[in-house]
Enzyme design. Structure first.
Site, mmCIF file in Angstrom:
data_model
loop_
_atom_site.group_PDB
_atom_site.id
_atom_site.type_symbol
_atom_site.label_atom_id
_atom_site.label_comp_id
_atom_site.label_asym_id
_atom_site.label_seq_id
_atom_site.Cartn_x
_atom_site.Cartn_y
_atom_site.Cartn_z
ATOM 1 N N TYR A 142 0.829 -1.222 0.000
ATOM 2 C CA TYR A 142 0.000 0.000 0.000
ATOM 3 C C TYR A 142 0.858 1.265 0.000
ATOM 4 O O TYR A 142 0.492 2.260 0.631
ATOM 5 C CB TYR A 142 -0.926 0.000 1.216
ATOM 6 C CG TYR A 142 -2.197 -0.817 1.021
ATOM 7 C CD1 TYR A 142 -3.123 -0.477 0.033
ATOM 8 C CD2 TYR A 142 -2.479 -1.912 1.824
ATOM 9 C CE1 TYR A 142 -4.293 -1.219 -0.144
ATOM 10 C CE2 TYR A 142 -3.648 -2.653 1.644
ATOM 11 C CZ TYR A 142 -4.554 -2.300 0.657
ATOM 12 O OH TYR A 142 -5.701 -3.016 0.481
ATOM 13 N N PHE A 150 -5.526 7.262 7.267
ATOM 14 C CA PHE A 150 -6.062 5.931 7.599
ATOM 15 C C PHE A 150 -5.037 4.816 7.435
ATOM 16 O O PHE A 150 -5.381 3.641 7.558
ATOM 17 C CB PHE A 150 -7.334 5.642 6.773
ATOM 18 C CG PHE A 150 -7.127 5.694 5.275
ATOM 19 C CD1 PHE A 150 -6.542 4.631 4.592
ATOM 20 C CD2 PHE A 150 -7.526 6.809 4.544
ATOM 21 C CE1 PHE A 150 -6.369 4.674 3.221
ATOM 22 C CE2 PHE A 150 -7.347 6.854 3.174
ATOM 23 C CZ PHE A 150 -6.768 5.786 2.499
ATOM 24 N N ARG A 178 -12.881 -3.247 -10.983
ATOM 25 C CA ARG A 178 -13.213 -2.106 -10.105
ATOM 26 C C ARG A 178 -14.725 -1.911 -10.057
ATOM 27 O O ARG A 178 -15.297 -1.623 -9.009
ATOM 28 C CB ARG A 178 -12.566 -0.802 -10.618
ATOM 29 C CG ARG A 178 -11.058 -0.745 -10.521
ATOM 30 C CD ARG A 178 -10.572 -0.535 -9.114
ATOM 31 N NE ARG A 178 -10.766 0.809 -8.622
ATOM 32 C CZ ARG A 178 -10.274 1.236 -7.465
ATOM 33 N NH1 ARG A 178 -9.547 0.414 -6.706
ATOM 34 N NH2 ARG A 178 -10.485 2.460 -7.059
ATOM 35 N N THR A 184 -15.462 2.408 -2.702
ATOM 36 C CA THR A 184 -14.654 2.073 -1.532
ATOM 37 C C THR A 184 -15.520 1.872 -0.284
ATOM 38 O O THR A 184 -15.290 0.952 0.488
ATOM 39 C CB THR A 184 -13.639 3.211 -1.255
ATOM 40 O OG1 THR A 184 -12.942 3.482 -2.471
ATOM 41 C CG2 THR A 184 -12.644 2.824 -0.188
ATOM 42 N N ARG A 198 -18.611 -5.166 -2.682
ATOM 43 C CA ARG A 198 -18.520 -4.412 -1.422
ATOM 44 C C ARG A 198 -19.904 -4.138 -0.831
ATOM 45 O O ARG A 198 -20.080 -4.138 0.390
ATOM 46 C CB ARG A 198 -17.759 -3.108 -1.641
ATOM 47 C CG ARG A 198 -16.245 -3.343 -1.661
ATOM 48 C CD ARG A 198 -15.498 -2.160 -2.153
ATOM 49 N NE ARG A 198 -14.060 -2.295 -1.978
ATOM 50 C CZ ARG A 198 -13.179 -1.492 -2.560
ATOM 51 N NH1 ARG A 198 -13.586 -0.509 -3.339
ATOM 52 N NH2 ARG A 198 -11.891 -1.670 -2.353
ATOM 53 N N GLU A 222 1.264 -4.763 -8.452
ATOM 54 C CA GLU A 222 0.628 -5.582 -7.410
ATOM 55 C C GLU A 222 0.667 -7.076 -7.756
ATOM 56 O O GLU A 222 0.818 -7.918 -6.872
ATOM 57 C CB GLU A 222 -0.813 -5.100 -7.198
ATOM 58 C CG GLU A 222 -0.854 -3.696 -6.597
ATOM 59 C CD GLU A 222 -2.263 -3.125 -6.482
ATOM 60 O OE1 GLU A 222 -3.233 -3.828 -6.843
ATOM 61 O OE2 GLU A 222 -2.406 -1.982 -6.026
#
Ligand code: GTP
Ligand code: MG
Length: 384
Positions: A142, A150, A178, A184, A198, A222
């Site tokens: 990350y 955060f 996505r 998010t 999500r 990634e």
């Protein structure tokens, strides 16, 4: 995400095969003839034809032809390392975009449901691994969030338990994935994208169940982080204690049943201690199935099935203090032959998901003492 191919097309790739007997890597030009439904391989170093075979015999389709994939041709595990000509590169590179997906710790117990959803949305998972990140690894993964308020909450979260990471390959994979995961914040997702992952599995803006690479550059980085060609990776999570081995066979993976099978396993009270996708070389499948050689006459067909594409290997565990897991799991697996299983034990995995004695959905360890050995074979020996 299927390919549309003109009748007379030919695709060309560079493939590599590790020849165990000679302990060397051999390179070939690999041709896939669409109309003739045939495959040809030329030995690059020796400049001669190596083999010619049919597409059908090897159970290969255009969907399998992408860089990084391993395919089995006549028992040889070939790694597709590059496009072999400009035509193939032009034609296929856009259709074979890659992205990285991750099921985060809070959602790993919904692995079966989420995999099933991924499959129903039409995504192709090409690599998959359950692993656990330490704080340094999470920070490196990350890195773009190093200065965010955060950050600490995020690192605590993704290191709090195992994650399941996977590579998705297909047209517009980054954007499509996505979109599939949604915004998010899951509460926003429930309003604007109610069928997203999500929306269905996330709790709040921190515990949001899944990850998706933000753009093709991040995806490449990634994917390299979790699936590098060499170097260290976050370790797999196999516990190798009171465990047994379950392999969701290539035909069941190809038929999109992996998620439903995992859900059935966890709903029956078993735990998935580790999981990973493997594509087996013939020599490895023979070694793994050796106990059946000369014992069951389907041995050769079992080897062919086990090498016919990626399989999903699971370490099956039971909660602490439970009796030995192997016999209990065999009960859930059911009789080897799905036809018999459907008559005698209709709620078993083979009855529900198998089609015949060879394509019977799963392999499960026979003898209780072999459970650990089979789990070790995959998660300690074959996992690099
Ligand atoms: P990823 O696919 O996980 O990268 O999510 P994203 O791209 O939708 O969000 P982003 O990259 O901005 O944030 C990465 C992760 O940090 C999110 O998935 C959340 O888990 C977490 N996160 C993002 N924003 C916040 C926030 O405002 N507060 C908290 N506590 N966590 C956040
Ligand atoms: Mg992000």
């Amino acid at each position: 995400m299927s390919l549309t191919l003109a009748d007379d097309e030919r695709y060309c790739f560079t493939v590599e095969w590790y020849e165990e007997m000679a302990a060397r890597v051999r390179q070939f030009q690999f041709f896939y003839f669409v109309k003739a439904q045939s495959i040809e391989m030329y030995d690059i170093k020796n400049r001669k034809m190596f083999l010619r075979t049919s597409v059908k015999e090897n159970n290969i389709s255009p969907a399998d032809l992408y860089l990084g994939n391993s395919i089995n041709v006549c028992g040889r595990l070939l790694n597709i390392v590059d496009y072999g000509d400009d035509y193939t590169r032009r034609k296929l590179s856009a259709k074979k975009e890659r992205t990285l997906g991750m099921i985060k710790p809070d959602a790993v117990d919904k692995l079966g449901q989420i995999l099933d959803k991924i499959c129903q949305k039409g995504f192709l998972i090409s690599r998959l691994r359950m692993c656990r990140m330490n704080r340094n690894q999470a920070l490196s993964f990350y890195q773009e969030h190093q200065s965010k308020p955060f950050l600490n909450a995020l690192l605590d979260y993704v290191t709090s338990g195992p994650v399941v990471t996977f590579e998705i390959v297909g047209e517009n994979a980054v954007g499509a994935w996505r979109e599939a995961i949604g915004p998010t914040d899951p509460s926003a997702a429930r309003k604007t994208a109610p069928t997203s992952i999500r929306a269905q599995y996330g709790q709040d803006v921190t515990f949001n169940a899944v990850h998706g690479s933000s753009d093709p550059g991040a995806a490449a980085r990634e994917i390299e982080f979790f699936f590098p060609s060499s170097g260290p990776v976050p370790p797999n999570t196999a516990r190798v204690g009171n465990c047994t081995c379950c392999i969701i066979k290539p035909s069941a993976v190809k038929a999109g049943m992996a998620g439903k099978i995992i859900s059935a396993i966890t709903e029956a009270g078993f735990q998935v201690g580790a999981t990973q996708m493997f594509t087996l070389e013939k020599a490895n499948a023979e070694e793994f199935l050796e106990v059946y050689k000369g014992v069951v006459h389907e041995y050769s067909a079992m080897v062919v099935e086990l090498t016919s594409g990626p399989c999903l290997v699971l370490e099956i565990c039971a909660p602490e203090g439970s009796p030995p897991v192997a016999p209990a799991f065999r009960e859930l697996a059911g009789p080897t032959d799905p036809e018999i299983a459907r008559h005698l034990r209709p709620r078993t995995l083979r009855a529900l998901f198998g089609s015949d004695k060879i394509k019977n959905a799963i392999h499960c360890t026979d003898l209780p003492d072999d459970g650990q050995l089979e789990v070790e074979y995959f998660f300690r020996i074959l996992d690099r």
